[in-house]
Design a protein around this motif. Sequence first.
Motif, PDB file in Angstrom:
ATOM      1  N   ARG A 184       0.819  -1.231   0.000  1.00 18.67           N
ATOM      2  CA  ARG A 184       0.000   0.000   0.000  1.00 18.67           C
ATOM      3  C   ARG A 184       0.846   1.272   0.000  1.00 18.67           C
ATOM      4  NH1 ARG A 184      -4.493  -1.901   4.415  1.00 18.67           N
ATOM      5  NH2 ARG A 184      -5.724  -3.155   2.966  1.00 18.67           N
ATOM      6  N   SER A 185       2.048   1.200   0.580  1.00 16.82           N
ATOM      7  CA  SER A 185       2.882   2.396   0.733  1.00 16.82           C
ATOM      8  C   SER A 185       4.000   2.501  -0.298  1.00 16.82           C
ATOM      9  CB  SER A 185       3.498   2.406   2.133  1.00 16.82           C
ATOM     10  OG  SER A 185       2.520   2.310   3.116  1.00 16.82           O
ATOM     11  N   MET A 186       4.094   1.561  -1.208  1.00 14.16           N
ATOM     12  CA  MET A 186       5.205   1.545  -2.156  1.00 14.16           C
ATOM     13  C   MET A 186       5.313   2.853  -2.947  1.00 14.16           C
ATOM     14  SD  MET A 186       7.731  -0.154  -2.744  1.00 14.16           S
ATOM     15  CE  MET A 186       8.191  -1.795  -3.130  1.00 14.16           C
ATOM     16  N   ALA A 187       4.208   3.433  -3.305  1.00 16.84           N
ATOM     17  CA  ALA A 187       4.236   4.682  -4.073  1.00 16.84           C
ATOM     18  C   ALA A 187       4.824   5.831  -3.256  1.00 16.84           C
ATOM     19  CB  ALA A 187       2.839   5.038  -4.551  1.00 16.84           C
ATOM     20  N   SER A 188       4.699   5.763  -1.953  1.00 12.19           N
ATOM     21  CA  SER A 188       5.206   6.848  -1.120  1.00 12.19           C
ATOM     22  C   SER A 188       6.645   6.616  -0.650  1.00 12.19           C
ATOM     23  CB  SER A 188       4.309   7.043   0.100  1.00 12.19           C
ATOM     24  OG  SER A 188       4.355   5.909   0.937  1.00 12.19           O
ATOM     25  N   PHE A 189       7.241   5.466  -1.014  1.00 11.54           N
ATOM     26  CA  PHE A 189       8.632   5.205  -0.647  1.00 11.54           C
ATOM     27  C   PHE A 189       9.517   6.230  -1.347  1.00 11.54           C
ATOM     28  CE2 PHE A 189      12.679   2.908  -1.562  1.00 11.54           C
ATOM     29  CZ  PHE A 189      13.141   2.863  -0.255  1.00 11.54           C
ATOM     30  N   ASP A 190      10.296   6.973  -0.553  1.00 14.15           N
ATOM     31  CA  ASP A 190      11.067   8.092  -1.118  1.00 14.15           C
ATOM     32  C   ASP A 190      12.507   7.741  -1.501  1.00 14.15           C
ATOM     33  OD1 ASP A 190      12.259   7.883   1.358  1.00 14.15           O
ATOM     34  OD2 ASP A 190      11.411   9.750   2.132  1.00 14.15           O
ATOM     35  N   GLY A 191      12.956   6.556  -1.189  1.00 18.56           N
ATOM     36  CA  GLY A 191      14.292   6.139  -1.603  1.00 18.56           C
ATOM     37  C   GLY A 191      15.426   6.695  -0.785  1.00 18.56           C
ATOM     38  N   ARG A 192      15.139   7.330   0.356  1.00 19.43           N
ATOM     39  CA  ARG A 192      16.218   7.846   1.200  1.00 19.43           C
ATOM     40  C   ARG A 192      16.990   6.718   1.884  1.00 19.43           C
ATOM     41  NH1 ARG A 192      13.564  12.210   4.971  1.00 19.43           N
ATOM     42  NH2 ARG A 192      11.770  10.902   4.591  1.00 19.43           N
ATOM     43  N   SER A 193      16.400   5.543   1.947  1.00 15.28           N
ATOM     44  CA  SER A 193      17.075   4.373   2.500  1.00 15.28           C
ATOM     45  C   SER A 193      16.848   3.215   1.537  1.00 15.28           C
ATOM     46  CB  SER A 193      16.517   4.031   3.883  1.00 15.28           C
ATOM     47  OG  SER A 193      15.147   3.689   3.777  1.00 15.28           O
ATOM     48  N   THR A 194      17.467   2.079   1.828  1.00  8.48           N
ATOM     49  CA  THR A 194      17.232   0.920   0.975  1.00  8.48           C
ATOM     50  C   THR A 194      15.845   0.356   1.268  1.00  8.48           C
ATOM     51  OG1 THR A 194      18.132  -0.670   2.558  1.00  8.48           O
ATOM     52  CG2 THR A 194      19.695   0.327   1.005  1.00  8.48           C
ATOM     53  N   VAL A 195      15.329  -0.409   0.359  1.00  6.48           N
ATOM     54  CA  VAL A 195      14.013  -1.017   0.546  1.00  6.48           C
ATOM     55  C   VAL A 195      14.030  -1.944   1.757  1.00  6.48           C
ATOM     56  CG1 VAL A 195      12.279  -2.542  -0.478  1.00  6.48           C
ATOM     57  CG2 VAL A 195      13.393  -0.829  -1.895  1.00  6.48           C
ATOM     58  N   SER A 196      15.105  -2.699   1.933  1.00  2.00           N
ATOM     59  CA  SER A 196      15.165  -3.622   3.074  1.00  2.00           C
ATOM     60  C   SER A 196      15.151  -2.863   4.406  1.00  2.00           C
ATOM     61  CB  SER A 196      16.387  -4.531   2.981  1.00  2.00           C
ATOM     62  OG  SER A 196      17.574  -3.794   3.078  1.00  2.00           O
ATOM     63  N   THR A 197      15.843  -1.744   4.476  1.00  2.00           N
ATOM     64  CA  THR A 197      15.838  -0.933   5.687  1.00  2.00           C
ATOM     65  C   THR A 197      14.437  -0.420   5.971  1.00  2.00           C
ATOM     66  OG1 THR A 197      18.135  -0.273   5.340  1.00  2.00           O
ATOM     67  CG2 THR A 197      16.805   1.152   6.754  1.00  2.00           C
ATOM     68  N   TRP A 198      13.752   0.028   4.947  1.00  2.00           N
ATOM     69  CA  TRP A 198      12.383   0.524   5.058  1.00  2.00           C
ATOM     70  C   TRP A 198      11.461  -0.599   5.552  1.00  2.00           C
ATOM     71  CZ3 TRP A 198       8.310   0.018   1.038  1.00  2.00           C
ATOM     72  CH2 TRP A 198       7.192   0.818   1.289  1.00  2.00           C
ATOM     73  N   ILE A 199      11.615  -1.791   5.010  1.00  2.00           N
ATOM     74  CA  ILE A 199      10.782  -2.928   5.415  1.00  2.00           C
ATOM     75  C   ILE A 199      11.097  -3.336   6.857  1.00  2.00           C
ATOM     76  CG2 ILE A 199      10.286  -5.369   4.965  1.00  2.00           C
ATOM     77  CD1 ILE A 199      10.630  -4.736   1.962  1.00  2.00           C
ATOM     78  N   TYR A 200      12.365  -3.316   7.242  1.00  2.00           N
ATOM     79  CA  TYR A 200      12.722  -3.618   8.632  1.00  2.00           C
ATOM     80  C   TYR A 200      12.040  -2.628   9.580  1.00  2.00           C
ATOM     81  CZ  TYR A 200      16.332  -7.279   8.413  1.00  2.00           C
ATOM     82  OH  TYR A 200      17.008  -8.466   8.292  1.00  2.00           O
TER      83      TYR A 200
END
Length: 160
Positions: free
Chosen positions: A29-45
């Motif tokens: 649901r939030s993938m569109a709002s992921f801003d890329g300031r961190s890695t995807v794995s960090t965001w998921i953690y």
Amino acid sequence: MVFNLALNYVQNYEDAQEITQDVFVSVYRSMASFDGRSTVSTWIYRITVNRCLDVIKARKRKKRFGFITALFDGEGKEDVPHFDHPGVQLEHKETLEKLFTYINELPENQRTALLLSKTEQLPQTEVAEIMGLSVKAVESLTQRAKASLAAKMKNSEGKK
């Protein structure tokens, strides 16, 4: 990675499965709002840690409510979660149950730093990014958590 972290946080297989599902629904649901300031794995953690902490807080509220209800109903019944970790062999279950009991008593930030760095074996830079802290702060939290656990284990052994 999500399931393992959730399982280490909540020590219950079904709760960890539910958290894992919630995390991936949230990521989708939030993938569109992921801003890329961190890695995807960090965001998921980070999402996983937040969801685990939400479940633990809800558990504590439920336990408190159950205690209050028991006072008025006269029933001494509390729904206390039990240690349920499939990767633990039976002969080590009691020791690990005690260790995780002590880990659960740690302050939230120490518990998070310890679980991410020791059980998930993430580099301190990534733990710092996940927690929104400096690397030095993460090192300090991890050291305090380890010292606290060592003291609790020593006190436990002394009481035998």
